[in-house]
Design a protein around this motif. Structure first.
Motif, PDB file in Angstrom:
ATOM      1  N   UNK A 162       0.811  -1.205   0.000  1.00  0.00           N
ATOM      2  CA  UNK A 162       0.000   0.000   0.000  1.00  0.00           C
ATOM      3  C   UNK A 162       0.856   1.272   0.000  1.00  0.00           C
ATOM      4  N   UNK A 163       1.987   1.217   0.710  1.00  0.00           N
ATOM      5  CA  UNK A 163       2.870   2.386   0.706  1.00  0.00           C
ATOM      6  C   UNK A 163       3.375   2.662  -0.708  1.00  0.00           C
ATOM      7  N   UNK A 185      11.816   2.131   6.207  1.00  0.00           N
ATOM      8  CA  UNK A 185      10.952   1.531   7.207  1.00  0.00           C
ATOM      9  C   UNK A 185      11.274   0.073   7.508  1.00  0.00           C
ATOM     10  N   UNK A 264       7.076   1.812  14.053  1.00  0.00           N
ATOM     11  CA  UNK A 264       6.809   2.659  12.896  1.00  0.00           C
ATOM     12  C   UNK A 264       5.343   2.631  12.528  1.00  0.00           C
TER      13      UNK A 264
ATOM     14  N   UNK B  85      -2.394   4.750   4.712  1.00  0.00           N
ATOM     15  CA  UNK B  85      -1.099   4.512   4.066  1.00  0.00           C
ATOM     16  C   UNK B  85      -0.171   5.719   4.159  1.00  0.00           C
ATOM     17  N   UNK B  86      -0.101   6.325   5.319  1.00  0.00           N
ATOM     18  CA  UNK B  86       0.870   7.406   5.521  1.00  0.00           C
ATOM     19  C   UNK B  86       2.263   6.788   5.597  1.00  0.00           C
ATOM     20  N   UNK B  87       3.279   7.583   5.262  1.00  0.00           N
ATOM     21  CA  UNK B  87       4.641   7.062   5.325  1.00  0.00           C
ATOM     22  C   UNK B  87       5.152   7.175   6.761  1.00  0.00           C
ATOM     23  N   UNK B  88       5.366   6.051   7.431  1.00  0.00           N
ATOM     24  CA  UNK B  88       5.658   6.086   8.864  1.00  0.00           C
ATOM     25  C   UNK B  88       6.980   6.765   9.201  1.00  0.00           C
ATOM     26  N   UNK B  89       7.904   6.805   8.246  1.00  0.00           N
ATOM     27  CA  UNK B  89       9.220   7.373   8.529  1.00  0.00           C
ATOM     28  C   UNK B  89       9.273   8.879   8.303  1.00  0.00           C
ATOM     29  N   UNK B  90       8.155   9.480   7.917  1.00  0.00           N
ATOM     30  CA  UNK B  90       8.176  10.915   7.605  1.00  0.00           C
ATOM     31  C   UNK B  90       7.222  11.679   8.516  1.00  0.00           C
ATOM     32  N   UNK B  98       5.681  15.110   0.078  1.00  0.00           N
ATOM     33  CA  UNK B  98       6.288  14.029  -0.699  1.00  0.00           C
ATOM     34  C   UNK B  98       6.040  14.133  -2.202  1.00  0.00           C
ATOM     35  N   UNK B 129       3.322  10.070  11.958  1.00  0.00           N
ATOM     36  CA  UNK B 129       1.975   9.512  11.886  1.00  0.00           C
ATOM     37  C   UNK B 129       1.530   8.759  13.141  1.00  0.00           C
TER      38      UNK B 129
END
Ligand code: ATP
Ligand code: MG
Lengths: 290, 337
Positions: A162-163, A185, A264, B85-90, B98, B129
């Protein structure tokens, strides 16, 4: 409730003792001077360690082992990471096949594998039997299950598919989306499987002995050779060796722990599944070590 | 002039047809909703429009361009996923920035700032997030899609993971932003109430087909078949023969008759206020009473089938369970299917 807790504690205590006594004994022996008819050694000395650390052979063996491990683990990461990523994200119908292939090494005992490898590679187009290269190949296969499980569950945990979808819709190319949203990640997950593989390979003996033996003396073979000489020296080697593995495992645990504390994930459910995945990871790792 | 055109799109997985000859068109700035039960193909249709899924047959056009074979990044379509679906590292800021960075757009900073302002996330720019609430994550996902100024915004059940109250307020906010930016939007939900309050146009889907489309009130007041009638408004759907028997008249023709629960009225038996010209009467008794907030729902058992009757919850006057009643059925409210 309370009595069952004590019971559990006793069991755990016994188990710890059972596991630790040989280790403590070995440690004491490695620093013992005279130790004949007393419970604890009569005198202590660091001579054995000094002898060990002055032995050129020890350093050479250590260097060779390091070379083998870095090569095989590095190769494994470089090859498996893109492979697993591409298969999970773009060709999910082939996933079963990859999984089966990655689990295959579990089914082949090292002795059988080694004999087969020697036969295949001692003549024909690729004659690498007896060289370190064949060992690197064998090690690559040995750690395949860990690398596969580790990388795949990291990808699952972050819901990589999904990412990537999201990133591509925002204008990223496939490679950009891998580099910017997937890789950062899963890096700690990969580090954990890498270190587990390193620890595993450090204690691997069957392949090392059968495939190259004395021609490319690794730390394991050096240890086996020294078993016949002084017992004190052997103990010192075992303790040194064990400390290195302990150190590695410690780093792995620390990394895993840090991840769990600062996940995360973005919601509770994700954190939960993260814990579960990590737990599975450890399980497979332990199975593999048996 | 239609802005989005989906022309006879068909798509199947191994052994099952998921989208079956779907055609629909949207005008620019329209807020359209795909409404249907779980598994009817809503997400698949949305993903096909986004290019995350290919179609087997058919064409998809946006703003006059055929995008059927373009990759997702070339389509200028924005999407908000059900799980965000957010980017966890940002951080929030980097998440929103982005797409702009990928497209190497200028003035990233001010654009992102404006967007953060619009979705009311000021002060959260540097949060990650996992430090945000569900509703806040939702806004980030929305902002991340909107900042790209997409031609079409796709929303796949964006509110379904939130609780009722936040949901209501986000519905309003979403609608406000959509109107403000005048952005063509396709919204997916399986909640008919949500569809009714938000949409300019609703497409009701069933088993991979669009079974009815129209404005919320069109869909609500004149369903074209039993499925829509039952799915949209808890209609009482009654077989025509049974209905003839109940009302002792064969005035209506057709297969089935559908009647909304809130147009029915109840009177006590004996109390003769039945207007024969306007209404039919059906005798029965109250089997069950339930209350959903401001609505009282009676389940009335008749000799052939049960009817639902909805009343606004007034003080006083209420029928007890077991009471014998007569249902007044207004003739002009009967919809023939
Ligand atoms: N990758 C896939 N492979 C095989 N079948 C799939 C795949 N994705 C979806 N389907 C099938 O397609 C059908 C429609 O799925 P879709 O996700 O579009 O439903 P939906 O209307 O969005 O449902 P929901 O409201 O539950 O999200 C389902 O029956 C599902 O099983
Ligand atoms: Mg869906």
């Amino acid at each position: 409730m309370k009595s069952s807790l004590t019971f559990h504690k006793v069991i755990v205590g016994l188990l710890v003792m059972y596991l630790l006594i040989p280790l403590v004994g070995t440690f004491l022996f490695s620093i013992a001077g005279k130790w004949d008819h007393t419970i604890l050694p009569e005198s202590y000395t660091m001579d054995w360690y000094i002898e060990l650390f002055q032995d050129e052979r020890f350093y050479d063996a250590f260097r060779r082992t390091l070379f083998l491990i870095v090569m095989s683990v590095g190769l494994s990461v470089v090859i498996m990471l893109p492979t697993i990523f591409i298969i999970t994200v773009y060709f999910s119908k082939w996933e079963g096949l990859l999984q089966a292939a990655a689990m295959l090494p579990y089914g082949i005992p090292p002795i059988v594998g080694a004999v087969g490898l020697i036969k295949v590679y001692s003549d024909g187009p690729i004659q690498i039997a007896g060289t370190p290269w064949i060992l690197i190949g064998a090690y690559f296969i040995t750690i395949l299950p860990f690398m596969y499980q580790g990388i795949r569950s990291s990808l699952r945990t972050i819901n990589a598919v999904q990412l990537v979808d999201a990133a591509e819709l925002l204008g990223a190319t496939k490679f950009q989306s891998f580099r910017t949203v997937v890789f950062p990640n899963i890096i700690s997950g990969i580090l954990v499987s890498t270190l587990l593989s390193v620890a595993l390979l450090f204690s691997e003996f069957a392949f090392a002995n059968l495939l190259v033996g004395g021609r490319f003396e690794t730390i394991q073979i050096y240890l086996a050779d020294k078993l016949n000489s002084s017992g004190h020296l052997t103990s010192a080697i075992v303790i040194t060796y064990y400390s290195m593995i302990l150190l590695l495992t410690g780093i792995v645990l620390k990394l895993t722990f840090r991840n769990e504390k600062n996940p995360v994930g973005s919601n509770k459910k994700r954190i939960l599944s993260f814990f579960k995945k990590k737990y599975c990871n450890k399980n497979t790792a332990i199975e593999g070590e048996k | 002039m239609s802005y989005v055109t989906i022309n006879q799109v068909t798509k199947g997985y191994e052994n099952q047809v998921v989208l079956n000859d779907i055609s629909l068109t949207l005008k620019k700035g329209e807020f359209a909703t795909l409404l249907g039960q779980s598994g009817c193909g809503k997400s698949t249709l949305l993903r096909s429009i986004a290019g995350l899924e290919g179609v087997d047959v058919g064409r998809i056009l946006i703003d006059g361009h055929d995008i059927t074979n373009l990759s997702p990044r070339q389509r200028e379509v924005g999407m908000v996923f059900q799980s965000y679906a957010l980017f966890p590292n940002m951080t929030v800021f980097d998440n929103i920035a982005y797409g702009l960075k990928m497209k190497k757009v200028k003035n990233v900073k001010s654009k992102v700032k404006n967007m953060i302002d619009m979705v009311d996330l000021i002060g959260k720019e540097e949060s990650f997030p996992h430090q945000l609430s569900g509703g806040q994550q939702q806004r980030v996902a929305l902002a991340r899609a909107l900042v790209m100024e997409p031609k079409v915004l796709l929303l796949d059940e964006p509110l379904s993971a939130l609780d009722a109250k936040i949901r209501k307020s986000l519905q309003k906010e979403l609608k406000r932003i959509q109107k403000e930016l005048d952005i063509t939007t396709i919204f997916v939900t399986h909640d008919q109430e949500e569809a009714m309050t938000m949409s300019d146009r609703i497409f009701v889907m069933n088993k991979g087909k669009v079974v009815q489309s129209g404005s919320p009130s069109e869909i609500y007041t004149s369903p074209v078949n039993t499925f829509v009638a039952k799915f949209i408004g808890n209609y009482n759907v009654c077989n025509m023969e049974v209905f003839h028997k109940l009302v002792r008249s064969t005035e209506l023709k057709g297969n089935e008759v559908a009647i909304r629960p809130e147009v029915l009225q109840l009177v006590s038996v004996g109390e003769d206020s039945l207007d024969i010209q306007e209404n039919w009467g059906i005798k029965g008794f109250i089997k069950d009473v339930s209350m959903t907030g401001n609505v009282l729902r009676y389940e009335v058992e008749t000799e052939e089938s049960a009817f639902l009757v909805d009343y606004l919850h007034h003080r006083g006057e209420m029928f007890e369970q077991g009471a014998r009643v007569q249902i007044l059925v207004p003739k002009k409210e009967c919809i023939i299917l």
